[in-house]
Design a protein around this motif. Structure first.
Motif, PDB file in Angstrom:
ATOM      1  N   ASP A  66       0.853  -1.270  -0.016  1.00 53.02           N
ATOM      2  CA  ASP A  66       0.123  -0.058  -0.007  1.00 53.02           C
ATOM      3  C   ASP A  66       0.933   1.242   0.002  1.00 53.02           C
ATOM      4  N   HIS A  67       2.162   1.151   0.566  1.00 49.99           N
ATOM      5  CA  HIS A  67       3.021   2.391   0.633  1.00 49.99           C
ATOM      6  C   HIS A  67       4.541   1.726   0.271  1.00 49.99           C
ATOM      7  N   LEU A  68       5.312   2.819  -0.012  1.00 49.04           N
ATOM      8  CA  LEU A  68       6.601   2.570  -0.403  1.00 49.04           C
ATOM      9  C   LEU A  68       7.522   2.783   1.109  1.00 49.04           C
ATOM     10  N   VAL A  69       8.399   1.847   1.316  1.00 53.28           N
ATOM     11  CA  VAL A  69       9.046   1.820   2.367  1.00 53.28           C
ATOM     12  C   VAL A  69      10.561   1.457   2.193  1.00 53.28           C
ATOM     13  N   PHE A  70      11.478   2.451   2.116  1.00 51.84           N
ATOM     14  CA  PHE A  70      12.799   2.005   1.851  1.00 51.84           C
ATOM     15  C   PHE A  70      13.901   2.846   2.985  1.00 51.84           C
ATOM     16  N   LYS A  71      15.037   2.075   3.298  1.00 48.41           N
ATOM     17  CA  LYS A  71      15.937   2.292   4.030  1.00 48.41           C
ATOM     18  C   LYS A  71      17.381   2.725   3.484  1.00 48.41           C
ATOM     19  N   PHE A  72      18.210   3.840   3.804  1.00 50.77           N
ATOM     20  CA  PHE A  72      19.542   3.951   3.225  1.00 50.77           C
ATOM     21  C   PHE A  72      20.356   4.456   4.235  1.00 50.77           C
ATOM     22  N   GLU A  73      21.575   4.571   3.988  1.00 52.59           N
ATOM     23  CA  GLU A  73      22.619   5.198   4.959  1.00 52.59           C
ATOM     24  C   GLU A  73      23.832   5.642   3.952  1.00 52.59           C
ATOM     25  N   LEU A  74      23.949   6.841   4.015  1.00 50.21           N
ATOM     26  CA  LEU A  74      25.042   7.351   3.099  1.00 50.21           C
ATOM     27  C   LEU A  74      26.301   7.246   3.626  1.00 50.21           C
ATOM     28  N   ASP A  75      27.321   6.956   2.551  1.00 50.37           N
ATOM     29  CA  ASP A  75      28.766   6.844   2.780  1.00 50.37           C
ATOM     30  C   ASP A  75      29.257   8.169   3.384  1.00 50.37           C
ATOM     31  N   ALA A  76      29.939   8.202   4.619  1.00 50.68           N
ATOM     32  CA  ALA A  76      30.466   9.462   4.994  1.00 50.68           C
ATOM     33  C   ALA A  76      31.619   9.823   4.340  1.00 50.68           C
ATOM     34  N   ALA A  77      32.416   8.975   4.014  1.00 47.81           N
ATOM     35  CA  ALA A  77      33.852   9.072   3.438  1.00 47.81           C
ATOM     36  C   ALA A  77      33.682   9.634   1.896  1.00 47.81           C
ATOM     37  N   PHE A  78      32.719   9.153   1.129  1.00 45.68           N
ATOM     38  CA  PHE A  78      32.564   9.576  -0.103  1.00 45.68           C
ATOM     39  C   PHE A  78      32.285  10.974  -0.610  1.00 45.68           C
ATOM     40  N   SER A  79      32.679  11.510  -1.622  1.00 42.18           N
ATOM     41  CA  SER A  79      32.713  12.834  -1.926  1.00 42.18           C
ATOM     42  C   SER A  79      31.217  13.336  -2.211  1.00 42.18           C
ATOM     43  N   TYR A  80      30.604  12.428  -3.070  1.00 43.93           N
ATOM     44  CA  TYR A  80      29.110  12.769  -3.328  1.00 43.93           C
ATOM     45  C   TYR A  80      28.331  11.340  -3.212  1.00 43.93           C
ATOM     46  N   PRO A  81      27.938  11.108  -1.835  1.00 47.25           N
ATOM     47  CA  PRO A  81      27.278  10.025  -1.723  1.00 47.25           C
ATOM     48  C   PRO A  81      25.912  10.117  -2.354  1.00 47.25           C
ATOM     49  N   TYR A  82      25.331   8.913  -2.735  1.00 46.84           N
ATOM     50  CA  TYR A  82      24.077   8.843  -3.346  1.00 46.84           C
ATOM     51  C   TYR A  82      23.504   7.494  -3.069  1.00 46.84           C
TER      52      TYR A  82
END
Length: 398
Positions: free
Chosen positions: A64-80
């Motif tokens: 019924d809804h979209l659920v996602f989880k992410f964690e960005l790389d602190a060391a990378f210049s342009y995390p995505y």
């Protein structure tokens, strides 16, 4: 009257049709849940791992809804990290979707910690290669806040901005910010520069909806509105012109003969002439004379009643009668009654004198006999006999 009512009915029906077209022209397409979406898509998650980063993203639900989880790389210049709704066709696979019918995208969003996210529209320029390779897709985005409580977000699909880095890579000028909604590859939710690094962020999205207008039905609604207005305007003008023409048409106005009527000369009590009734004064004259010509047979008719019914004062009513007939109210009323009585005495041979008197407004036969003799020089009985004898002695010939 029938024509006016017909035009009004047509105008009402036209406005009803406009309302129906307006309701039908409103477009709403829900993208979630995915299985019920009118625009089929596949959900694709991506991150910076292909460029050497270590950001992570995972989709937890797409019901019924979209659920996602992410964690960005602190060391990378342009995390995505991003999830994208990539449009597809059941037979052809990924396709370019035409979203020109829609003006906005709306949804509810909630993040485990307050942050800012980007909505990115990936489109293919008309000059680009038809192959939907990622490097050929134009990213145009807009930022929106994501709080710890579910809040509605509404984004104008015409308000996105193409990223400068992409324009630079493509060798395009910074002013080339146009993106083609005819050729949309995907709609993505992406982290922003304000998104915290090395901290898991959980995102929930529901009621993801595209909204807009069907221009064909909208134009039909506008056309119906103009048609309805035209019908009402025509009806108003038609009624107005007819009323104006009626006010200047010749109207029958009544005048009386004041000369003495001989017994063998029976004239109607009222003679019709035509007068242009264009001014207020003419209308008042017409109203007074017409009122007396139609109401004189009422036995209870009085000056006060006439004033009340006509809505004019005593002085004006008497002035009109003196100007038009040379008589006062009572004299003119008796004149009308007696001339009608003279006519009825000849036409209604079987009627008694009392019946004739009563039919013209006299309840007292003796009073009728007295004023009739004053007017015609003889009693009603003698008048009837003289005229009948004269007609017998001098019959009409062809």
């Amino acid at each position: 009257m029938k024509s006016r009512n017909l035009f009004i009915c047509l105008a009402v029906l036209t406005f009803c049709a406009a309302a129906a077209f307006l309701l039908l022209s409103r477009l709403r397409v829900q993208l979630l849940p995915a299985m019920a979406s009118d625009l089929p898509f596949s959900l694709v998650s991506s991150s910076d791992t292909s460029a050497g980063g270590q950001s992570e993203i995972s989709v937890m639900s797409l019901q019924d809804h979209l659920v996602f989880k992410f964690e960005l790389d602190a060391a990378f210049s342009y995390p995505y990290a991003a999830v994208g709704l990539v449009f597809k066709d059941n037979t052809r696979g990924n396709i370019l979707q035409d979203l020109t019918r829609f003006s906005k995208i709306a949804f509810n969003v909630q993040c485990s910690s307050a942050t800012t996210l980007n909505l990115v529209l990936y489109t293919l320029d008309a000059e680009s290669n038809n192959a939907t390779r990622f490097e050929n897709l134009r990213p145009s985005l807009v930022s929106f806040p994501c709080g710890t409580h579910s809040e509605p977000v509404e984004i104008d699909l015409q308000s996105l901005v193409t990223q400068d880095w992409w324009l630079s890579e493509q060798g395009l000028p910074p002013t080339d910010t146009f993106y083609d909604l005819h050729r949309v590859y995907s709609i993505s939710l992406v982290n922003s520069r304000q998104t915290p690094r090395s901290k898991p962020v959980r995102v929930e999205v529901d009621q993801l909806t595209l909204a807009g207008w069907d221009l064909h039905l909208l134009l039909m609604a506008v056309g119906c509105v103009f048609s309805g207005c035209a019908l009402l305007l025509y009806t108003f003008l038609y009624t107005f012109i007819r009323s104006r023409l009626s006010s200047i048409e010749t109207q029958p106005v009544f005048e009386t003969r004041t000369a003495q009527v001989e017994p063998d000369e029976v004239e109607p009590a009222v003679v019709v002439k035509h007068l242009q009734v264009t001014t207020k004064k003419d209308r008042e004259k017409f109203a007074v004379l017409q009122y007396l010509a139609t109401e004189y047979t009422r036995a209870d008719l009085s000056l006060n009643q006439a004033i009340s019914q006509l809505g004019i004062n005593r002085t004006k009513l008497n002035s009109i009668l003196r100007e038009e007939t040379g008589l006062t109210f009572s004299s003119y009323l008796n004149k009308l009654r007696l001339e009608e009585a003279a006519r009825l005495l000849l036409e209604m041979d079987g009627a008694s004198i009392a019946e004739v008197a009563h039919s013209v407004g006299y309840n007292n036969a003796s009073y009728f006999n007295r004023i009739f003799k004053t007017e015609y020089g003889c009693s009603p009985t003698t008048y009837r006999k003289r005229v009948n004898d004269n007609q017998t002695a001098h019959p009409l010939t062809d």
